[in-house]
Design a protein around this motif. Structure first.
Motif, short mmCIF file in Angstrom:
data_model
loop_
_atom_site.label_atom_id
_atom_site.label_comp_id
_atom_site.label_asym_id
_atom_site.label_seq_id
_atom_site.Cartn_x
_atom_site.Cartn_y
_atom_site.Cartn_z
N ASN A 10 0.75 -1.29 0.16
CA ASN A 10 0.29 0.05 0.08
C ASN A 10 0.95 1.15 -0.25
O ASN A 10 0.56 1.58 0.30
CB ASN A 10 -1.08 0.13 1.01
CG ASN A 10 -0.44 -0.13 1.95
OD1 ASN A 10 1.06 -0.26 2.60
ND2 ASN A 10 -0.97 -0.77 2.95
N ASN A 11 2.48 1.27 -0.61
CA ASN A 11 3.44 1.88 -0.63
C ASN A 11 4.08 2.04 -1.55
O ASN A 11 5.34 1.43 -1.38
CB ASN A 11 3.42 1.73 0.81
CG ASN A 11 5.16 2.74 0.79
OD1 ASN A 11 4.68 3.74 0.31
ND2 ASN A 11 5.78 2.81 2.06
N CYS A 12 3.95 1.85 -2.98
CA CYS A 12 4.38 1.28 -4.25
C CYS A 12 5.47 2.36 -3.89
O CYS A 12 5.89 3.31 -4.98
CB CYS A 12 3.68 1.63 -5.17
SG CYS A 12 3.84 0.49 -6.71
N ASP A 22 -1.19 4.17 -2.82
CA ASP A 22 -1.74 3.49 -2.10
C ASP A 22 -2.61 3.25 -3.97
O ASP A 22 -3.31 3.71 -3.71
CB ASP A 22 -2.20 3.16 -1.00
CG ASP A 22 -2.94 2.23 -0.98
OD1 ASP A 22 -3.17 0.80 -1.24
OD2 ASP A 22 -3.69 1.81 -0.04
N ASN A 24 -4.06 0.76 -4.65
CA ASN A 24 -4.97 0.40 -4.16
C ASN A 24 -6.90 1.50 -4.44
O ASN A 24 -7.72 0.99 -4.25
CB ASN A 24 -5.30 -0.74 -3.21
CG ASN A 24 -4.46 -1.30 -2.82
OD1 ASN A 24 -4.37 -2.13 -4.04
ND2 ASN A 24 -3.47 -1.95 -2.11
N LYS A 25 -5.78 2.38 -4.21
CA LYS A 25 -6.89 3.63 -3.68
C LYS A 25 -6.53 5.07 -4.85
O LYS A 25 -7.92 5.41 -5.50
CB LYS A 25 -6.59 4.15 -2.38
CG LYS A 25 -7.09 3.39 -1.19
CD LYS A 25 -6.78 3.76 -0.18
CE LYS A 25 -7.48 3.06 1.29
NZ LYS A 25 -6.73 2.93 1.89
N ASN A 34 -3.56 -0.75 -9.02
CA ASN A 34 -3.00 -2.13 -9.20
C ASN A 34 -3.54 -2.43 -9.45
O ASN A 34 -4.32 -4.16 -8.87
CB ASN A 34 -2.44 -2.07 -7.38
CG ASN A 34 -1.87 -3.77 -7.19
OD1 ASN A 34 -1.48 -3.49 -8.20
ND2 ASN A 34 -1.88 -4.34 -5.50
#
Ligand code: SF4
Length: 284
Positions: A10-12, A22, A24-25, A34
């Motif tokens: 969550n911290n690419c 992140d 995912n968001k 993602n």
């Protein structure tokens, strides 16, 4: 979860931009979430002869890009992220198998760096389902060298750009000031893991081809790139491309707002000859 998934989390930090979002968001600097976003997949006959061969290369164009080149010739896909389709890992594996059934000589992953954690899962599934043809990683080379080492079991051939040898130019044209150091480390990792180009029946089976697109008015950059390749990679195969045309924001730039001219073309040809580099030259 594998090493590459851990880099995304969550911290690419999957690529050298390390933007730490992140995905995912929200979208990262690569303009993607993602999840796999594909612009198109098809048979392509315009690559170097050992890549396209007679039947063509099975290209899969990924949307987004971790660079922001102001002259990108694929900018609707890479920068504006238009006309994309979200697919699952299993659907990407099926695309690879469809391209193999259409007699593609290889699977050519175009701009894969920001999706590589999902692509390796698709390759595993596709191989379990019968994928046999070589996998080509077609990249700007703005990749972490650790990621390249992690790809060793999945990639057969690297088709890798070396765009710039000058950080001022890479900042101005692609938005990153550390391109040369990152790209040369990545290319050395590609060469260490896959070696020089190996052909079977005239087709690329394993190894490395380094591409360089000559940009108008920037011949000194081209000469530095070619010298670095000659001095650092034994038996390197280069593909020097002259088909540059100003696209996207390039018309506003004082140097790259035009195609290259005949004088530039012949100067680079002479330089390639002087260095004794092997490979392919695309015409003006
Ligand atoms: S892959 Fe995308 S989100 Fe991840 S670090 Fe690179 S630019 Fe940022």
């Amino acid at each position: 979860m594998g090493q590459l998934d851990n880099l995304v989390g969550n911290n690419c930090k999957l690529c050298p931009r390390e933007c730490g979002v992140d995905r995912n968001k929200i979208r990262g600097l690569c303009k993607t979430f993602n999840r796999l976003e594909i612009a198109s997949y098809n048979i392509h006959c315009g690559e170097e002869p050992p890549i396209s061969g007679r039947n063509g290369s099975g290209t899969i164009f990924f949307a987004g890009c971790n660079l922001g080149c102001i002259y990108c010739q694929n900018y609707p896909i890479s920068q504006l992220v238009k006309a994309k389709k979200t697919v699952s890992v299993s659907e990407l594996a099926d695309m690879m198998l469809k391209l193999q059934r259409r007699d593609a000589h290889n699977i050519n992953l175009v701009t894969p760096s920001h999706f590589v954690h999902l692509i390796v899962d698709a390759i595993k599934i596709a191989r379990d389902r019968g994928l046999k043809i070589p996998i080509i990683y077609n990249t700007s080379s703005y990749d972490k060298d650790d990621v390249i080492y992690a790809l060793s079991d999945f990639i057969d051939v690297y088709l890798a750009d070396l765009k710039y040898a000058d950080d001022k130019i890479s900042k101005e044209l692609s938005g990153v000031s550390n391109y040369f150091g990152i790209a040369t480390k990545a290319i050395l990792a590609m060469h260490r893991t896959k070696g020089a180009l190996i052909l079977k029946d005239g087709l690329a089976e394993r190894g490395l081809i380094v591409r360089h697109l000559v940009l108008s008015g920037l011949l000194e950059n081209t000469e530095k790139v070619l010298c670095w390749l000659k001095n650092n990679i034994p038996n390197v195969t280069v593909s020097v491309m002259f088909q540059y045309f100003p696209a996207y924001k390039a018309l506003r730039h004082p140097s790259i707002n035009r195609k290259i001219n005949a004088e530039e073309y012949f100067t680079v040809l002479e330089f390639i000859d002087k260095l004794g580099l092997d490979g392919f030259v695309q015409e003006i």
